[in-house]
Design a protein around this motif. Structure first.
Motif, PDB file in Angstrom:
ATOM      1  N   ASN A  83       0.721  -0.905  -0.017  1.00 50.00           N
ATOM      2  CA  ASN A  83      -0.045   0.173   0.014  1.00 50.00           C
ATOM      3  C   ASN A  83       0.901   1.602   0.381  1.00 50.00           C
ATOM      4  O   ASN A  83       0.546   2.240  -1.260  1.00 50.00           O
ATOM      5  CB  ASN A  83      -1.062   0.145   1.351  1.00 50.00           C
ATOM      6  N   TYR A  84       1.936   1.110   0.734  1.00 49.79           N
ATOM      7  CA  TYR A  84       3.041   2.511   0.666  1.00 49.79           C
ATOM      8  C   TYR A  84       3.561   2.490  -0.505  1.00 49.79           C
ATOM      9  O   TYR A  84       3.333   3.939  -1.085  1.00 49.79           O
ATOM     10  CB  TYR A  84       3.901   2.093   1.981  1.00 49.79           C
ATOM     11  N   LEU A  92       3.889   5.713  -5.085  1.00 50.32           N
ATOM     12  CA  LEU A  92       3.758   5.395  -7.065  1.00 50.32           C
ATOM     13  C   LEU A  92       2.214   6.657  -6.850  1.00 50.32           C
ATOM     14  O   LEU A  92       2.502   7.306  -8.460  1.00 50.32           O
ATOM     15  CB  LEU A  92       3.061   4.423  -7.684  1.00 50.32           C
ATOM     16  N   GLU A  93       1.669   6.720  -6.799  1.00 52.35           N
ATOM     17  CA  GLU A  93      -0.024   7.475  -7.210  1.00 52.35           C
ATOM     18  C   GLU A  93       0.587   9.202  -7.227  1.00 52.35           C
ATOM     19  O   GLU A  93       0.563   9.410  -8.175  1.00 52.35           O
ATOM     20  CB  GLU A  93      -0.197   6.958  -6.288  1.00 52.35           C
ATOM     21  N   LYS A 144       3.678   9.683  -7.103  1.00 52.69           N
ATOM     22  CA  LYS A 144       4.495  10.167  -8.058  1.00 52.69           C
ATOM     23  C   LYS A 144       4.260  10.343  -9.350  1.00 52.69           C
ATOM     24  O   LYS A 144       4.273  11.402 -10.339  1.00 52.69           O
ATOM     25  CB  LYS A 144       5.860   8.777  -8.340  1.00 52.69           C
ATOM     26  N   ASN A 145       3.013   9.407  -9.475  1.00 52.28           N
ATOM     27  CA  ASN A 145       2.964  10.116 -11.096  1.00 52.28           C
ATOM     28  C   ASN A 145       2.334  11.670 -11.836  1.00 52.28           C
ATOM     29  O   ASN A 145       2.051  12.048 -12.344  1.00 52.28           O
ATOM     30  CB  ASN A 145       1.828   8.817 -11.420  1.00 52.28           C
ATOM     31  N   ASN A 146       1.042  11.399 -10.270  1.00 50.68           N
ATOM     32  CA  ASN A 146       0.580  12.526 -10.366  1.00 50.68           C
ATOM     33  C   ASN A 146       1.774  13.762 -10.413  1.00 50.68           C
ATOM     34  O   ASN A 146       1.042  15.200 -11.119  1.00 50.68           O
ATOM     35  CB  ASN A 146      -0.636  13.338  -8.876  1.00 50.68           C
ATOM     36  N   ILE A 147       2.629  13.953  -9.943  1.00 52.88           N
ATOM     37  CA  ILE A 147       3.688  15.156 -10.145  1.00 52.88           C
ATOM     38  C   ILE A 147       4.175  15.411 -11.345  1.00 52.88           C
ATOM     39  O   ILE A 147       4.179  16.325 -11.762  1.00 52.88           O
ATOM     40  CB  ILE A 147       5.074  14.160  -8.417  1.00 52.88           C
ATOM     41  N   ILE A 148       4.272  13.890 -11.708  1.00 52.59           N
ATOM     42  CA  ILE A 148       4.691  13.873 -12.737  1.00 52.59           C
ATOM     43  C   ILE A 148       3.943  14.460 -14.219  1.00 52.59           C
ATOM     44  O   ILE A 148       3.733  15.157 -15.086  1.00 52.59           O
ATOM     45  CB  ILE A 148       5.371  11.988 -13.807  1.00 52.59           C
ATOM     46  N   ASP A 149       2.565  14.029 -13.702  1.00 49.44           N
ATOM     47  CA  ASP A 149       1.299  14.361 -14.620  1.00 49.44           C
ATOM     48  C   ASP A 149       1.374  15.856 -14.346  1.00 49.44           C
ATOM     49  O   ASP A 149       0.601  16.257 -15.811  1.00 49.44           O
ATOM     50  CB  ASP A 149      -0.257  13.764 -14.318  1.00 49.44           C
ATOM     51  N   THR A 184      11.654  -0.273  -6.848  1.00 53.48           N
ATOM     52  CA  THR A 184      10.738  -0.901  -7.384  1.00 53.48           C
ATOM     53  C   THR A 184       9.447  -0.068  -7.091  1.00 53.48           C
ATOM     54  O   THR A 184       8.402  -0.974  -7.847  1.00 53.48           O
ATOM     55  CB  THR A 184      10.804  -1.846  -5.635  1.00 53.48           C
ATOM     56  N   CYS A 185       8.988   1.052  -7.037  1.00 54.58           N
ATOM     57  CA  CYS A 185       7.939   2.198  -6.691  1.00 54.58           C
ATOM     58  C   CYS A 185       7.718   2.355  -9.312  1.00 54.58           C
ATOM     59  O   CYS A 185       6.840   3.045  -9.247  1.00 54.58           O
ATOM     60  CB  CYS A 185       8.131   3.201  -6.948  1.00 54.58           C
TER      61      CYS A 185
END
Length: 199
Positions: free
Chosen positions: A69-70, A75-76, A78-83, A196-197
């Motif tokens: 979960n962590y 990952l979520e 990180k993806n939001n920041i990249i988006d 790993t993320c």
């Protein structure tokens, strides 16, 4: 031997037998109690070990779930920041003045092999920006001829150069997608996320 002596003798023997029976019964009782006690202790030990093992497995499973979960949360994020970074880049390019935007388009066309002929396909907004003079100016610098197509693309910006045999994709959508792929490892380092993320 008198009757009383016989009777006393019988009573004594009966008492001895009774005592022996009682003693044997006591010994057997103590033996069975000890066996039962050992059996119960062994069963309790086995149950305790099984319960400890089950608790350890439950704890390990809970830790694995928490870790998963962590990692998913990281990952979520990180993806939001990249988006957001990619969307900011798109917004910045789309907000360029016509002159700045056309300089950018010219540089992208400059990356295409000089002798490549083709039809330049753009979106509705860019079709209004790209004048005949702009296309003529580009063609003066190139061996291959580019013509501005009238078919409109549903893209955020940039262009597709359609040649006789293939298409060259310089759409803003594709450039940002490639940029995202190239920048994700760098952004991971900046955000100090583990590999790993990484998706």
């Amino acid at each position: 031997m008198s009757i009383e002596r016989i009777r006393d003798h019988i009573i004594k023997n009966a008492q001895k037998e009774a005592e022996q029976i009682i003693n044997t019964a006591k010994e057997q009782f103590h033996k069975k109690v000890n066996e039962a006690k050992l059996s119960i202790e062994k069963e309790y030990e086995t149950m305790l070990l099984d319960e400890e093992k089950r608790l350890k497995e439950d704890m390990q499973n809970a830790l694995i779930t928490l870790e998963s979960n962590y990692k998913m949360s990281l990952l979520e994020i990180k993806n939001n920041i990249i988006d957001n970074v990619m969307q900011d880049a798109i917004n910045h390019i789309q907000s360029l003045s016509d002159n700045e935007y056309l300089v950018l388009i010219r540089s992208w066309i400059g990356n295409i092999a000089d002798g490549t002929d083709g039809e330049l396909l753009v979106n509705a907004r860019d079709l209004k920006r790209m004048t005949g003079a702009f296309i003529d100016d580009i063609n003066k610098e190139r061996k291959g001829k580019i013509v501005l197509g009238v078919r409109l693309l549903d893209i955020k910006g940039g262009f597709i150069l359609k040649t006789q045999y293939y298409e060259i994709d310089y759409t803003l959508d594709n450039i940002i997608k490639n940029l995202r792929t190239a920048l994700t490892p760098e952004l991971n380092k900046i955000l100090q996320l583990s590999d790993t993320c990484y998706e």
